[in-house]
Design an enzyme around this catalytic site. Structure first.
Site, mmCIF file in Angstrom:
data_model
loop_
_atom_site.group_PDB
_atom_site.id
_atom_site.type_symbol
_atom_site.label_atom_id
_atom_site.label_comp_id
_atom_site.label_asym_id
_atom_site.label_seq_id
_atom_site.Cartn_x
_atom_site.Cartn_y
_atom_site.Cartn_z
ATOM 1 N N GLU A 81 0.853 -1.190 0.000
ATOM 2 C CA GLU A 81 0.000 0.000 0.000
ATOM 3 C C GLU A 81 0.883 1.232 0.000
ATOM 4 O O GLU A 81 1.869 1.298 0.738
ATOM 5 C CB GLU A 81 -0.890 0.090 1.255
ATOM 6 C CG GLU A 81 -2.045 -0.869 1.327
ATOM 7 C CD GLU A 81 -2.872 -0.640 2.594
ATOM 8 O OE1 GLU A 81 -2.764 0.454 3.198
ATOM 9 O OE2 GLU A 81 -3.612 -1.560 2.989
ATOM 10 N N GLU B 205 -13.999 5.669 -0.442
ATOM 11 C CA GLU B 205 -14.919 4.755 0.234
ATOM 12 C C GLU B 205 -15.686 5.516 1.318
ATOM 13 O O GLU B 205 -15.115 5.908 2.333
ATOM 14 C CB GLU B 205 -14.144 3.579 0.819
ATOM 15 C CG GLU B 205 -13.420 2.773 -0.244
ATOM 16 C CD GLU B 205 -12.426 1.776 0.323
ATOM 17 O OE1 GLU B 205 -12.872 0.809 0.978
ATOM 18 O OE2 GLU B 205 -11.216 1.980 0.134
ATOM 19 N N LYS C 48 -15.955 4.712 5.379
ATOM 20 C CA LYS C 48 -14.820 4.882 6.273
ATOM 21 C C LYS C 48 -15.022 6.163 7.074
ATOM 22 O O LYS C 48 -15.869 6.996 6.748
ATOM 23 C CB LYS C 48 -13.525 4.943 5.463
ATOM 24 C CG LYS C 48 -13.111 3.587 4.893
ATOM 25 C CD LYS C 48 -11.710 3.640 4.339
ATOM 26 C CE LYS C 48 -11.207 2.231 4.019
ATOM 27 N NZ LYS C 48 -9.812 2.255 3.553
ATOM 28 N N GLU D 56 -9.565 9.420 5.587
ATOM 29 C CA GLU D 56 -9.842 8.009 5.300
ATOM 30 C C GLU D 56 -10.762 7.808 4.101
ATOM 31 O O GLU D 56 -10.706 6.764 3.446
ATOM 32 C CB GLU D 56 -10.447 7.341 6.531
ATOM 33 C CG GLU D 56 -9.461 7.081 7.647
ATOM 34 C CD GLU D 56 -8.358 6.123 7.232
ATOM 35 O OE1 GLU D 56 -8.679 5.037 6.730
ATOM 36 O OE2 GLU D 56 -7.178 6.471 7.399
#
Length: 340
Positions: A262, A314, A317, A322
């Site tokens: 990541e 997303e 989150k 985030e």
């Protein structure tokens, strides 16, 4: 830009035709596919998005059957994660590991290019760390019994397992992580598997912008920023990776490679530290580095793999940073151009 990247990757693949799972139609770069959102496209649509932008590798955090079915025949290399909460069960016995494998991998193995299975994500150190090595060993037994020589088992750790990475040669595992990491890296050495590392220059910069230069964090420094003995560093990602090499060598292990599982830069959520322009600069330079096969100063002759976090913003989150790591909005529109 897309045509330039395609030409570059064709040359690279021609030189490395033996690398598992890479075809002439794919970029040798990965993107994490997170699904913590209630407005994301269907897995079939996501797979088509990977293929449209010729992204050659996908990392999944758990074996979602809908995603795995959508990946059949796609030619995309897949890194498949085991849910953290499933580690105790898989660590309990070889039979439990085989049951997990027979449910989540074996039905798809003839149609999907599985590259790595990762036993947990950032559980070292922590309460679940004790199960990582046993889970990896049990899975390796299953894979060896099936004679799947191209599939490797590893785990994913955060850079916080290091006590220090500045300069890289000071890299050492923290006291709380050390015992688990010694067992893990010895297993990886014995199976010729890499250690997967989540490495984020963004967090170092955002937490200490006075001492961590932006150009050092973003691959844009005009020359070396850190001198460590006879090694020179112009970007922080290389320093983080090499700190892991140093830490492993201090435990007597020098044969384990690192995969950057990541890395990325959020486009919003933390004021001027997180803009689309900064995110674009980081991720475009990340792609250029990995497609050009630029390894690290400590191991310049070692192939280095990399995955961007993440495919989508997303919305389930926590609010702020985030929710803003995605390369794409849920409708498939790029947040900023990276691959085109």
């Amino acid at each position: 830009m897309a045509s330039t990247l395609v030409i570059l990757v064709l040359s690279i693949v021609a030189l490395r035709h033996y690398h598992i799972g890479i075809t002439m139609a794919q970029l040798d770069i990965g993107v994490n596919y997170g699904m913590v959102g209630d407005n994301l496209p269907s897995p079939a649509t996501v797979v088509q998005l990977y293929k449209r932008y010729i992204i050659g590798k996908m990392r999944l955090y758990d074996p979602n059957p809908d995603v795995l079915n959508a990946l059949r025949g796609s030619g995309i290399d897949v890194t498949l994660g085991i849910k953290n909460q499933d580690l105790p069960s898989i660590a309990s016995s070889a039979d439990a590991a085989k049951t997990w494998f027979d449910t989540n991998v074996q039905p798809y193995v003839s149609d999907i290019n599985f590259q790595y299975i990762t036993a947990g994500n950032e559980v070292v150190p922590g309460d679940l760390a004790q199960y990582v090595l046993l889970a990896m060993q049990n899975l390796q037994t299953t894979i060896s019994n099936y004679k799947y020589t191209g599939l490797r088992v590893s785990t994913v750790v955060a850079s916080s397992t290091l006590g220090s990475s500045y300069p890289p040669s000071s890299g050492v595992f923290t006291d709380i992580a050390r015992a688990d990491m010694i067992g893990i890296i010895n297993f990886l050495s014995s199976t010729s598997s890499p250690l997967l590392v989540n490495a984020y220059p963004y967090f170092a910069y955002a937490s200490d912008p006075t001492n961590v230069r932006l150009d050092y964090a973003q691959f844009t420094a005009p020359g070396p920023v850190v001198q460590d003995g006879n090694l020179s560093y112009s970007n922080l990602l290389d320093a983080i990776v090499d700190a892991f090499y140093w830490a492993m060598e201090k435990e007597g292990v020098s044969s384990v490679d690192v995969v950057v599982s990541e890395s990325g830069w959020p486009s919003a959520g933390n004021g001027d530290f997180t803009t689309p322009q900064l995110a674009q600069t980081y991720n475009q330079n990340f792609v250029k580095k990995f497609l050009a096969k630029q390894a690290t100063p400590k191991r310049p002759d070692h192939y280095l793999e990399g995955f961007i976090f993440a495919m989508f913003n997303e919305d389930q989150k926590p609010q702020g940073v985030e929710q803003n790591w995605g390369l794409f909005y849920p409708d498939g529109t790029p947040v900023y151009p990276v691959f085109s």
